[in-house]
Design a protein around this motif. Structure first.
Motif, PDB file in Angstrom:
ATOM      1  N   CYS A   1       0.794  -0.968  -0.270  1.00  0.00           N
ATOM      2  CA  CYS A   1      -0.059  -0.018  -0.077  1.00  0.00           C
ATOM      3  C   CYS A   1       0.720   1.165  -0.265  1.00  0.00           C
TER       4      CYS A   1
ATOM      5  N   ARG B   1       4.114  -6.953   8.684  1.00  0.00           N
ATOM      6  CA  ARG B   1       2.907  -7.273   6.795  1.00  0.00           C
ATOM      7  C   ARG B   1       2.507  -6.111   6.742  1.00  0.00           C
ATOM      8  N   TYR B   2       2.320  -5.104   7.585  1.00  0.00           N
ATOM      9  CA  TYR B   2       1.557  -4.021   7.759  1.00  0.00           C
ATOM     10  C   TYR B   2       1.149  -3.348   6.079  1.00  0.00           C
ATOM     11  N   GLY B   3       0.293  -3.337   5.913  1.00  0.00           N
ATOM     12  CA  GLY B   3       0.323  -2.650   4.423  1.00  0.00           C
ATOM     13  C   GLY B   3       0.326  -3.658   3.312  1.00  0.00           C
ATOM     14  N   LEU B   4       0.803  -4.839   3.330  1.00  0.00           N
ATOM     15  CA  LEU B   4       0.574  -5.484   2.482  1.00  0.00           C
ATOM     16  C   LEU B   4      -0.418  -6.275   2.404  1.00  0.00           C
ATOM     17  N   ILE B   5      -0.591  -6.553   0.840  1.00  0.00           N
ATOM     18  CA  ILE B   5      -1.978  -6.466   0.991  1.00  0.00           C
ATOM     19  C   ILE B   5      -1.913  -8.086   0.914  1.00  0.00           C
ATOM     20  N   ALA B   6      -2.719  -8.963   1.709  1.00  0.00           N
ATOM     21  CA  ALA B   6      -2.625 -10.364   2.547  1.00  0.00           C
ATOM     22  C   ALA B   6      -2.727 -10.894   0.395  1.00  0.00           C
TER      23      ALA B   6
ATOM     24  N   PRO C   1       4.479  -2.443  15.902  1.00  0.00           N
ATOM     25  CA  PRO C   1       3.765  -2.852  16.222  1.00  0.00           C
ATOM     26  C   PRO C   1       2.327  -2.928  16.016  1.00  0.00           C
ATOM     27  N   LEU C   2       2.565  -2.861  14.664  1.00  0.00           N
ATOM     28  CA  LEU C   2       0.963  -2.394  13.747  1.00  0.00           C
ATOM     29  C   LEU C   2       0.640  -4.334  13.602  1.00  0.00           C
ATOM     30  N   ASP C   3       1.618  -5.614  13.896  1.00  0.00           N
ATOM     31  CA  ASP C   3       1.575  -6.381  12.631  1.00  0.00           C
ATOM     32  C   ASP C   3       1.711  -7.200  14.057  1.00  0.00           C
ATOM     33  N   SER C   4       0.809  -8.483  14.554  1.00  0.00           N
ATOM     34  CA  SER C   4       0.794  -9.095  16.185  1.00  0.00           C
ATOM     35  C   SER C   4       2.293 -10.023  15.746  1.00  0.00           C
TER      36      SER C   4
END
Lengths: 509, 492
Positions: A100, A217-222, A252-255
């Motif tokens: 993203c 992976r935050y912002g990587l379209i799954a 911290p945005l990716d668990s």
């Protein structure tokens, strides 16, 4: 640069006319940081290279001309103001178009996301910007990263810069081709079953899949959340290492992000492999592997031994089950991850009299065949009455693979295998037979299932003149060891230049 | 989600609600309740957006709770804290838990799956003790995310033939706990008591503001009938859209009769979800279980298993406030309060005041009576425990009649002060026994015919004479004492 490369596609030649596109990322950063070149001039050169060559290669879905020049200006301003512009100051990076980018089209090479502008940057995109790197464009991929050739892009395939009649591999084919063609010295891809390593091998560049959780992976379209991992491309091992260091580290945005700083890989590149125990995985280089690929893997083993490592054959039996398990787990997760593309909130909407009808019409028009195939596979695998036999069983196989790798790593520091059984294939060779396409990932999938890191290093050419990649695999968090061994392989290719890593291999560390 | 297991009611046995069919066969009611509560956190379960009711539509949203491509959930620590607080208050065990994805398409659900706990819930195996002493088992109390809220315009407000629909995602990602009760409830009233008690626990623990009218507490009832005296559970129907405890009671009674009509006609109950229509006073079929969705549950790969440390659970235990059941028991133990009175006083949050007044030398019976009948819930204004104790003492000693005590109490609530002084200022002096006897005799003499009816055993006439005495003494007489004298005269 090899003869093969110069006789390559027009795009490549176009890039050369502009000049400066052979420089490594670290060389460019050093020049920009020292004031020898402006970031704007670096970006302008690469944009010119893209303009001249990408018509044929089609590495990019969208070139971020304005944004890249503006970002380069900011880097130059910071330098002028005496501030540190970051370790990758002015270095262009090709971003896989499933990352993203705020206000910049992000399509996953799918019609279903047409017109969508993300309101936020992926963590890796933000970290790149903070490092001074310049996002130069959104690179083509197989739709939603589902494929091994970049032929499953709604916007047309990417061509391999080494032979435009062949695929670049996939799914991160656009990023790999952009780096191979000199459109950017660095690229980011995502690797769910080999989607960084396979195109790296096919395009003759370095590609790396980090330990699961090492890169946010935050912002990587799954595609498949438990397998997806963002990884770097570079024309040199050192460039890929520098890029990994910039994007990795706890978020911290990716668990599922590992609570640790980025691995220090650049500092150990010259440490060598003296005393390392390396296992050659018999299951991954047996039947179905082309003889020329096997020869290059054997050559790599010899090079590692020559550098002081001890190489032996090792059996990792459960890796043979990887493909079957992967094609249940990945589609199952995908069927859920892709449910949100329903025409309600963003992207393509095809109107129909009812809401349900609109959902169906939008998804029917918006998704390509391969995506639909996997959504159906995954939906079936998770259905009541089938869950235990399919998804549940696949998770058990995953446990077996983890166990077998763990057993191998009791005896070996690293493992060695081909990245793919063959070199890049011609367009259309496998599109009619999905299973044969899936088989190209047979060597790369096990690492994703285990969550372990692996790197593909270019190691010469096949009988067809196309690049061959060898893969080094390691246990979780073994990135420093992997990069040490990768550097040894790269170095072993340098003196004779028999088709090894192409441009910019000069080490700057 | 329903997890009916055994039918092992504990605690006080509640006489079941029964419906007798035309053949004379009696059928008894079995109810299990599923209650969804929004947790009273500052922010949502997986992102930093405000958890706030009544904001402008789609203002408390971000990429995560809108389910935008690439976004990822991160579990809110306060959600876990409140869930455990509630779980421990419901005497549950806190266990390692896992979030799953429940997959189905609906426009108000941003990701087209709901993140919810499935086979590994955070709280398991608890119980709720009701004021009547009955105990209802709690199967589990698990975490999940709320959906957005749809408004269907035209077509009767249902999505099927709406002209268009509006969706507000402010509620999407609000943390919910679903409390799944066991089928231990036997009467509609017990169902009401369960919901009220659960609400009291939610408020006491601060887990939720538990407002049924704002939807922060939503109750679904699983209702089945079986032949009276048998143990096996019948096929149940789940009733939704119960927006008040009144609806809950009405809906259960309606559904019980509907099912008995079918059963007595030899028909089978089809397991289904039914919608309560408050205006029509009946339930409608929403969907039957046969055509139910396959939710394709699987573990949510974007979250890690939740394993609260033992120290965290211990800290939650240590911080638990006194709970209603324990408070009722403490009140009864100290004052001898009857079950119903104790329930009322605790429900009004007046038990602490009563107990402090008892400590200050107040009369327990008078304190309980005044607290249960004459003080408004929680808000006692300027009334202090010592003043309350003094009033109860004066009443018990006969220095104030019941009526006078109420007046003094009302004045203390309004402005505080000294009870003796207030009584003196109002001229509330104790009436001498002779004076009272004379007033009673005068009243008896004023209506010989009525008096004869009283002597002959018609107790209703007593009120007439009490009224006469009150009037003659300007309300100073103690009603109880007057009644005693009247009975004495009639017997003598």
């Amino acid at each position: 640069m090899s003869e093969r490369d110069t006789s390559g596609p027009g795009g490549r030649q176009g890039a050369e006319e502009v000049g400066g596109l052979e420089a490594s990322a670290l060389q460019l950063a050093a020049q920009v940081r020292s004031g020898a070149r402006s970031a704007v001039s670096v970006v302008e050169d690469h944009l010119a290279g893209i303009a001249a060559g990408d018509g044929e290669i089609h590495a990019f879905n969208h070139v971020m001309e304005e944004e890249a020049l503006a970002a380069a200006s900011r880097v130059d301003e910071r330098l002028a103001a005496g501030e540190d512009p970051g370790p990758l100051a002015g270095v262009p990076v090709a971003l896989k178009d499933n990352l993203c980018t705020r206000g910049v089209p992000t399509t996953c090479s799918s019609r279903i996301l047409e017109g969508w502008l993300p309101p936020y940057d992926a963590t890796v995109v933000a970290r790149l910007a903070a490092s001074g790197a310049i996002a130069i464009g959104k690179a083509n991929l197989d739709e939603f990263a589902m494929g091994s050739s970049t032929e499953h892009s709604a916007f047309g395939p990417t061509r391999n810069p080494h032979d435009t009649g062949r695929v670049p591999g996939g799914s991160s084919g656009g990023s790999a081709a952009a780096v191979a063609a000199g459109f950017a010295p660095l690229g980011l891809g995502s690797d769910t079953g080999g989607s960084v390593r396979l195109p790296a091998a096919y395009c003759g560049v370095v590609g790396m899949k980090p330990t699961y959780g090492a890169v946010s992976r935050y912002g990587l379209i799954a595609f498949a959340s438990s397998l997806d991992q963002i990884g770097p491309f570079g024309r040199t091992v050192a460039d890929a290492a520098a890029l990994l260091e910039v994007v990795a580290g706890h978020d911290p945005l990716d668990s599922t992000s590992i609570d640790a700083p980025a691995p220090a890989v650049s500092a150990v590149l010259d440490a060598g492999v003296e005393g390392l125990r390396i296992g050659l995985v018999t299951e991954l280089s047996g039947e179905g592997t082309d003889p020329d690929v096997r020869r290059r893997v054997a050559a790599a083993a010899e090079a590692l031994e020559a550098a002081g490592a001890k190489v032996e054959d090792v059996s990792v039996p459960a890796t043979t089950l990887g493909l079957s398990a992967y094609y249940l787990i990945a589609p199952a997760e995908a069927s859920s991850n892709l449910a949100r593309y329903d025409g309600v909130r963003y992207g393509l909407r095809v109107d129909a009299p009812t809401n349900g009808g609109m959902n169906v019409a939008s998804r029917t028009a918006g998704f390509g065949d391969e995506v639909k195939r996997r959504i159906m596979l995954g939906t079936y695998a998770l259905s009541a009455g089938y869950y235990d036999a399919y998804y549940g069983k696949a998770q058990q196989v995953r446990t077996l693979i983890i166990r077998d790798f763990a057993a191998a790593y009791e005896r070996f520091d690293l493992l060695l295998s081909p990245t793919a059984p063959t070199t890049a294939f011609p367009f259309g060779a496998k599109t009619a037979d999905p299973l044969s396409m899936y088989l190209t990932d047979v060597c790369t999938i096990p690492s994703n299932l285990a969550g372990d890191p692996a790197i593909s290093v270019p190691y010469g050419l096949g009988d067809d003149g196309m690049p061959i990649g060898v893969q080094l695999l390691g246990p979780a968090l073994s990135e420093p060891t992997l990069f040490r061994a990768a550097a040894v392989l790269e170095h072993s290719m340098a003196p004779t230049g028999d088709g090894g890593p192409a441009a910019g291999r000069e080490r700057t560390t | 989600m329903t997890f009916l297991t055994t039918d092992a009611g504990v605690g006080t046995i509640v006489e079941p609600f029964t419906v007798t069919d035309p053949s004379g066969q009696a059928w008894e009611l079995v109810v299990g309740l599923e209650v969804h509560c929004e947790l009273a956190t500052a922010t949502k379960i997986f992102c930093g957006c405000a958890n706030e009711f009544g904001s402008e539509p789609n203002t408390n949203v971000c990429p995560v709770c809108l389910g935008l491509p690439g976004s990822l959930p991160v579990l809110n620590r306060q959600v876990v804290e409140l869930a455990m607080r509630l779980g421990r208050a419901l005497r549950c065990r806190v266990e390692p838990s896992v979030f799953h994805r429940k997959n189905y398409f609906y426009p108000d659900m941003p990701k087209d799956y709901q993140v919810s706990q499935y086979d590994r819930p955070i709280n398991v195996d608890g119980e709720l003790e009701l004021p009547d002493g009955s105990v209802v088992g709690i199967e589990r109390a698990h975490l999940e995310e709320d959906t957005g809220k749809s408004t269907h315009v035209g077509g009767g407000g249902r999505i099927h033939d709406a002209l268009h629909s509006l969706v507000d995602y402010n509620r999407a990602g609000v943390p919910l706990v679903e409390i799944v009760g066991r089928p231990h409830i036997r009467t509609p009233e017990q169902a009401r008591a369960y919901v009220q008690e659960l609400r009291a626990v939610l408020l006491a623990t601060g887990a939720s503001d538990a407002k049924m009218e704002e939807g922060s507490m939503r109750v679904d009832a699983n209702v089945s009938m079986r032949r009276a005296g048998t143990d096996e559970l019948g096929t149940r129907c789940e009733i939704k859209n119960l927006n008040s405890t009144r609806s809950l009671v009405r809906a259960i009674e309606y559904e019980a009769r509907r099912q008995v009509d079918l059963l007595s006609a030899g028909e089978r109950i089809v397991q289904q979800t039914r919608h309560w229509d408050e205006a029509e006073g009946r339930t409608h079929t929403l969907r039957s279980k046969e055509e139910a969705d396959d939710y394709r549950y699987f573990p949510e790969p974007d979250l890690v298993p939740l394993e609260p440390a033992a120290e965290w659970v211990a800290a939650v235990d240590a911080a638990l406030p006194p709970l209603p059941a324990a408070r009722r028991r403490a009140l009864s133990d100290r004052t001898g309060a009857e079950q119903a009175t104790a329930a009322l006083v605790v429900e009004r949050d007046l038990d602490a005041l009563v107990l402090t007044a008892v400590d200050a030398g107040g009369d327990p019976d008078r304190l309980l009576t005044r607290a249960a009948n004459d003080l408004a819930a929680a808000d006692v204004g300027a009334l202090t425990a010592p003043a309350f104790a003094a009033v109860s003492r004066m009443e018990a000693d006969g220095a104030l009649t019941a009526t006078q005590a109420k007046v003094v109490l009302a004045e203390l609530v309004a402005g505080g002060g000294d009870p003796q002084a207030i009584a003196a200022a109002r001229g509330f002096e104790a009436m001498g026994e002779d004076e009272l006897a004379a007033a009673v005799d005068a009243a008896v003499a004023s209506d010989p015919a009525a008096w004869q009816r009283f002597v002959d055993g018609d107790p209703k006439v007593a009120g007439l004479f009490v009224g006469k005495v009150m009037k003659a003494t300007s309300g100073k007489a103690d009603g109880k004492a007057v009644n005693a004298l009247l009975r004495q005269r009639a017997a003598g």
